[in-house]
Design a protein around this motif. Structure first.
Motif, PDB file in Angstrom:
ATOM      1  N   ASP A 198      37.908  49.592 -28.682  1.00 11.48           N
ATOM      2  CA  ASP A 198      37.267  50.866 -28.378  1.00 11.48           C
ATOM      3  C   ASP A 198      37.558  51.943 -29.414  1.00 11.48           C
ATOM      4  O   ASP A 198      37.033  53.051 -29.333  1.00 11.48           O
ATOM      5  N   TRP A 199      38.421  51.627 -30.401  1.00 13.12           N
ATOM      6  CA  TRP A 199      38.700  52.560 -31.503  1.00 13.12           C
ATOM      7  C   TRP A 199      39.470  53.790 -31.018  1.00 13.12           C
ATOM      8  O   TRP A 199      39.612  54.772 -31.723  1.00 13.12           O
ATOM      9  N   ARG A 200      40.001  53.703 -29.798  1.00 14.27           N
ATOM     10  CA  ARG A 200      40.742  54.835 -29.251  1.00 14.27           C
ATOM     11  C   ARG A 200      42.227  54.735 -29.585  1.00 14.27           C
ATOM     12  O   ARG A 200      42.754  53.647 -29.798  1.00 14.27           O
ATOM     13  N   ARG A 201      42.857  55.879 -29.578  1.00 14.20           N
ATOM     14  CA  ARG A 201      44.296  55.946 -29.752  1.00 14.20           C
ATOM     15  C   ARG A 201      44.909  56.587 -28.514  1.00 14.20           C
ATOM     16  O   ARG A 201      44.271  57.394 -27.834  1.00 14.20           O
ATOM     17  N   GLU A 202      46.137  56.227 -28.261  1.00 10.90           N
ATOM     18  CA  GLU A 202      46.825  56.762 -27.081  1.00 10.90           C
ATOM     19  C   GLU A 202      47.001  58.270 -27.196  1.00 10.90           C
ATOM     20  O   GLU A 202      47.384  58.792 -28.249  1.00 10.90           O
ATOM     21  N   VAL A 203      46.725  58.955 -26.105  1.00  8.09           N
ATOM     22  CA  VAL A 203      46.798  60.413 -26.079  1.00  8.09           C
ATOM     23  C   VAL A 203      47.884  60.846 -25.094  1.00  8.09           C
ATOM     24  O   VAL A 203      47.808  60.515 -23.907  1.00  8.09           O
ATOM     25  N   PRO A 204      48.904  61.557 -25.572  1.00  8.19           N
ATOM     26  CA  PRO A 204      50.001  61.939 -24.677  1.00  8.19           C
ATOM     27  C   PRO A 204      49.604  62.950 -23.611  1.00  8.19           C
ATOM     28  O   PRO A 204      50.226  63.009 -22.551  1.00  8.19           O
ATOM     29  N   SER A 205      48.560  63.768 -23.873  1.00  3.36           N
ATOM     30  CA  SER A 205      48.075  64.713 -22.873  1.00  3.36           C
ATOM     31  C   SER A 205      46.586  64.956 -23.115  1.00  3.36           C
ATOM     32  O   SER A 205      46.121  64.891 -24.258  1.00  3.36           O
ATOM     33  N   LEU A 208      44.883  66.916 -26.023  1.00  5.20           N
ATOM     34  CA  LEU A 208      44.958  66.408 -27.394  1.00  5.20           C
ATOM     35  C   LEU A 208      43.904  65.328 -27.677  1.00  5.20           C
ATOM     36  O   LEU A 208      43.891  64.749 -28.766  1.00  5.20           O
ATOM     37  N   GLU A 209      43.032  65.072 -26.703  1.00  2.00           N
ATOM     38  CA  GLU A 209      42.042  63.992 -26.844  1.00  2.00           C
ATOM     39  C   GLU A 209      41.233  64.101 -28.132  1.00  2.00           C
ATOM     40  O   GLU A 209      41.156  63.166 -28.921  1.00  2.00           O
ATOM     41  N   ARG A 210      40.630  65.227 -28.370  1.00  2.00           N
ATOM     42  CA  ARG A 210      39.767  65.361 -29.549  1.00  2.00           C
ATOM     43  C   ARG A 210      40.561  65.447 -30.842  1.00  2.00           C
ATOM     44  O   ARG A 210      40.087  65.021 -31.890  1.00  2.00           O
ATOM     45  N   GLN A 211      41.744  65.994 -30.754  1.00  2.00           N
ATOM     46  CA  GLN A 211      42.581  66.086 -31.957  1.00  2.00           C
ATOM     47  C   GLN A 211      43.016  64.702 -32.428  1.00  2.00           C
ATOM     48  O   GLN A 211      43.048  64.424 -33.622  1.00  2.00           O
ATOM     49  N   ILE A 212      43.340  63.830 -31.490  1.00  2.00           N
ATOM     50  CA  ILE A 212      43.826  62.494 -31.848  1.00  2.00           C
ATOM     51  C   ILE A 212      42.677  61.500 -32.029  1.00  2.00           C
ATOM     52  O   ILE A 212      42.668  60.712 -32.973  1.00  2.00           O
ATOM     53  N   ASN A 213      41.701  61.562 -31.147  1.00  2.00           N
ATOM     54  CA  ASN A 213      40.569  60.641 -31.221  1.00  2.00           C
ATOM     55  C   ASN A 213      39.355  61.299 -31.872  1.00  2.00           C
ATOM     56  O   ASN A 213      38.210  61.115 -31.441  1.00  2.00           O
ATOM     57  N   TRP A 214      39.578  62.049 -32.927  1.00  2.00           N
ATOM     58  CA  TRP A 214      38.527  62.804 -33.582  1.00  2.00           C
ATOM     59  C   TRP A 214      37.398  61.908 -34.113  1.00  2.00           C
ATOM     60  O   TRP A 214      36.249  62.335 -34.200  1.00  2.00           O
ATOM     61  N   ARG A 215      37.711  60.641 -34.413  1.00  2.00           N
ATOM     62  CA  ARG A 215      36.675  59.740 -34.943  1.00  2.00           C
ATOM     63  C   ARG A 215      35.561  59.457 -33.937  1.00  2.00           C
ATOM     64  O   ARG A 215      34.500  58.966 -34.307  1.00  2.00           O
ATOM     65  N   LEU A 216      35.793  59.757 -32.662  1.00  2.00           N
ATOM     66  CA  LEU A 216      34.815  59.445 -31.623  1.00  2.00           C
ATOM     67  C   LEU A 216      33.875  60.604 -31.310  1.00  2.00           C
ATOM     68  O   LEU A 216      32.983  60.455 -30.473  1.00  2.00           O
ATOM     69  N   ARG A 218      31.259  63.809 -32.664  1.00  2.00           N
ATOM     70  CA  ARG A 218      30.391  64.237 -33.752  1.00  2.00           C
ATOM     71  C   ARG A 218      30.850  65.534 -34.402  1.00  2.00           C
ATOM     72  O   ARG A 218      30.497  65.808 -35.544  1.00  2.00           O
ATOM     73  N   GLU A 219      31.607  66.318 -33.709  1.00  2.00           N
ATOM     74  CA  GLU A 219      32.100  67.572 -34.281  1.00  2.00           C
ATOM     75  C   GLU A 219      33.039  67.318 -35.462  1.00  2.00           C
ATOM     76  O   GLU A 219      33.152  68.145 -36.365  1.00  2.00           O
ATOM     77  N   TYR A 220      33.680  66.151 -35.465  1.00  2.12           N
ATOM     78  CA  TYR A 220      34.695  65.858 -36.469  1.00  2.12           C
ATOM     79  C   TYR A 220      34.331  64.681 -37.379  1.00  2.12           C
ATOM     80  O   TYR A 220      34.867  64.548 -38.479  1.00  2.12           O
ATOM     81  N   SER A 221      33.466  63.786 -36.914  1.00  2.00           N
ATOM     82  CA  SER A 221      33.235  62.530 -37.627  1.00  2.00           C
ATOM     83  C   SER A 221      31.797  62.074 -37.450  1.00  2.00           C
ATOM     84  O   SER A 221      31.094  62.522 -36.529  1.00  2.00           O
ATOM     85  N   LYS A 222      31.342  61.192 -38.309  1.00  2.00           N
ATOM     86  CA  LYS A 222      30.036  60.547 -38.156  1.00  2.00           C
ATOM     87  C   LYS A 222      30.216  59.089 -37.745  1.00  2.00           C
ATOM     88  O   LYS A 222      29.309  58.269 -37.896  1.00  2.00           O
ATOM     89  N   GLY A 223      31.416  58.756 -37.270  1.00  2.00           N
ATOM     90  CA  GLY A 223      31.657  57.436 -36.718  1.00  2.00           C
ATOM     91  C   GLY A 223      31.639  56.312 -37.733  1.00  2.00           C
ATOM     92  O   GLY A 223      32.208  56.410 -38.824  1.00  2.00           O
ATOM     93  N   LEU A 224      30.984  55.219 -37.384  1.00  2.00           N
ATOM     94  CA  LEU A 224      31.020  53.999 -38.186  1.00  2.00           C
ATOM     95  C   LEU A 224      30.475  54.205 -39.588  1.00  2.00           C
ATOM     96  O   LEU A 224      30.933  53.560 -40.535  1.00  2.00           O
ATOM     97  N   MET A 225      29.518  55.086 -39.750  1.00  2.00           N
ATOM     98  CA  MET A 225      28.928  55.287 -41.073  1.00  2.00           C
ATOM     99  C   MET A 225      29.928  55.925 -42.046  1.00  2.00           C
ATOM    100  O   MET A 225      30.013  55.516 -43.206  1.00  2.00           O
ATOM    101  N   THR A 226      30.673  56.901 -41.591  1.00  2.00           N
ATOM    102  CA  THR A 226      31.613  57.556 -42.510  1.00  2.00           C
ATOM    103  C   THR A 226      32.973  56.871 -42.566  1.00  2.00           C
ATOM    104  O   THR A 226      33.684  56.983 -43.564  1.00  2.00           O
ATOM    105  N   GLY A 259      32.401  58.197 -22.985  1.00  4.54           N
ATOM    106  CA  GLY A 259      32.400  59.614 -23.327  1.00  4.54           C
ATOM    107  C   GLY A 259      32.352  59.885 -24.809  1.00  4.54           C
ATOM    108  O   GLY A 259      32.229  61.044 -25.216  1.00  4.54           O
ATOM    109  N   ARG A 260      32.423  58.851 -25.616  1.00  4.24           N
ATOM    110  CA  ARG A 260      32.332  59.047 -27.067  1.00  4.24           C
ATOM    111  C   ARG A 260      30.945  59.562 -27.439  1.00  4.24           C
ATOM    112  O   ARG A 260      29.960  59.332 -26.726  1.00  4.24           O
ATOM    113  N   GLU A 261      30.883  60.203 -28.611  1.00  9.54           N
ATOM    114  CA  GLU A 261      29.620  60.771 -29.077  1.00  9.54           C
ATOM    115  C   GLU A 261      29.066  60.040 -30.293  1.00  9.54           C
ATOM    116  O   GLU A 261      27.917  60.276 -30.681  1.00  9.54           O
ATOM    117  N   VAL A 262      29.853  59.172 -30.890  1.00  9.26           N
ATOM    118  CA  VAL A 262      29.397  58.422 -32.063  1.00  9.26           C
ATOM    119  C   VAL A 262      29.004  57.015 -31.629  1.00  9.26           C
ATOM    120  O   VAL A 262      29.511  56.486 -30.637  1.00  9.26           O
TER     121      VAL A 262
END
Length: 430
Positions: A198-205, A208-216, A218-226, A259-262
């Motif tokens: 799922d390309w997810r990383r463990e989130v302690p709280s 921090l979801e978007r900060q840690i899983n920023w690759r998922l 669109r605000e931070y990443s273009k996903g598989l393409m980038t 809930g991912r956007e990419v």
């Protein structure tokens, strides 16, 4: 994980680069190694902006280089700083990268932050007189990539991107063979990168979801393409020594509906001026085929990730099978069949040959970083290395835009730079 730092002398000897004009013409960035300059007493004082998982992976190679002093770490996430200090315990710690840029004793910065933050950091670093290594993709948009490259040109500072295949012995030898015509006329390039996770990383709280899983997102990443395509699309332009003219494709979220956007699967077709096509496919719900680039010519096929090549003409089938095939052809030759119904496919029997005799121990990362350090110390930008990274970034961003807009897009003329045989303007200073 133990990383292997390969000696550049050993690398050049094994590749036959010394005195090999043909190879250097295909990989001009190797001039960073072929021109022998005594730099053993020199040091590159380096700051790591973003010592997360990727940043620390790069650090694991850099700390083995006696010419590197990692003097500063910068991150807004304390656990990343803590892990980074295990590799560089003497480094100063910063929360604001701009404080690092104020330090006149720092020669260069390595940027391994989320994609949406690259541009401003890199531009500020160039303005502060720093040399820059930026992880791919270099910008969040094509306009950002152009601004970054333009700033590199206007400041004259060293600029490398995280395209490690440029220094991978398998790929360098592959390109030498392709450009020498070993595989005939290249008719198609297929690239793919498949995973199952799922390309997810463990989130302690939760905060921090978007900060840690920023690759998922669109605000931070273009996903598989980038994150993935950037590597493989560079292989296509390197092999054909030109850029595709247009791209089309489709992307969707079909499995990881969390809930991912990419997208969790993408498929793009890049078309060159002569009709040759390069495809990129990625699925992250099935890893069976893994990753590979299949470069297909009229005389043979090469798979650089495996380090193998296959010629179209292979030895005939063993005697018994040949006899059976001949018999079947004779019996059914009056029937309208396209061919024998069960003759063994030669592709299945063709086991191929290794490009370098065996699989190399490195994917080029250690040599890419060593070349960056040498370039910083000698103040010499290797030819075309910035341009390769620029165009790889532009192609994956154009592909992502085509997926989003669901239409055919052409490479914009305003973003073409001097590269190979292209007639294009030199970027103006930003």
């Amino acid at each position: 994980m133990k990383n292997t730092l390969i000696s550049r002398r050993e690398f050049l000897k094994n590749m036959g680069v010394l005195g090999a004009g043909v190879l250097l013409s295909a990989s001009p960035w190797l001039s960073a190694f072929s021109e022998v300059v005594e730099t053993s007493n020199e040091k590159c004082r380096l700051a790591i902006i973003g010592p997360g998982s990727r940043g620390r992976f790069l650090m694991s190679f850099l700390i083995q280089n006696p010419k590197v002093d990692i003097v500063a770490l910068c991150d807004i996430y304390q656990p990343s700083i803590d892990e980074g200090l295990k590799l560089a315990p003497k480094a100063k710690v910063y929360k604001d990268y701009r404080k690092i840029l104020e330090d006149k004793t720092i020669d260069a910065v390595l940027v391994a932050t989320p994609l949406n933050s690259h541009c401003q950091i890199v531009l500020d670093a160039f303005d502060a007189g720093k040399h820059v290594f930026c992880e791919k993709t270099i910008g969040f948009t094509m306009e950002e990539c152009y601004r970054i490259y333009s700033k590199h040109i206007s400041t004259g500072k060293i600029f490398f991107t995280g395209q490690q295949r440029l220094f991978d012995p398998r790929y360098i030898k592959t390109m030498e063979m392709i450009h020498a015509g070993t595989f005939g006329e290249i008719g198609a390039i297929r690239t793919f990168w498949n995973r199952n996770g799922d390309w997810r990383r463990e989130v302690p709280s939760p905060d921090l979801e978007r900060q840690i899983n920023w690759r998922l997102y669109r605000e931070y990443s273009k996903g598989l393409m980038t994150e993935l395509a950037c590597h493989q699309l560079q292989i296509g332009s390197w092999a054909l020594q030109k850029l595709p003219e247009k791209v089309m494709g489709h992307g969707a979220i079909t499995y990881w509906k969390d809930g991912r956007e990419v997208y969790d699967n993408v498929s793009c077709i890049y078309v060159f001026d002569d009709g040759v096509k390069m495809t990129f496919d990625s699925v992250i719900s099935n890893k069976f085929y893994g990753l590979e680039e299949q470069i297909m010519g009229s005389l043979g096929t090469v798979e650089p990730e495996k380090g193998k090549y296959y010629f179209e003409s292979v030895p005939p089938a063993p005697g018994f099978l040949q006899m059976i095939n001949d018999w079947e052809n004779k019996v059914f030759d009056s029937l309208p069949f396209a061919g024998t119904s069960w003759a063994p496919e030669t592709a299945n029997e063709n086991k191929g040959e290794f490009i370098l005799g065996e699989r190399p121990k490195s994917d080029g990362t250690s040599l890419l970083l060593e070349a960056f350090v040498e370039a910083v110390i000698t103040r010499k930008q290797p030819k075309r290395i910035a341009e390769e990274g620029y165009y790889a970034s532009m192609l994956c961003l154009l592909g992502d835009q085509a997926l989003q807009e669901e239409r055919v897009l052409y490479f914009p003329d305003e973003y073409k730079i001097n590269y190979l045989n292209h007639q294009a303007k030199t970027p103006e200073a930003v």
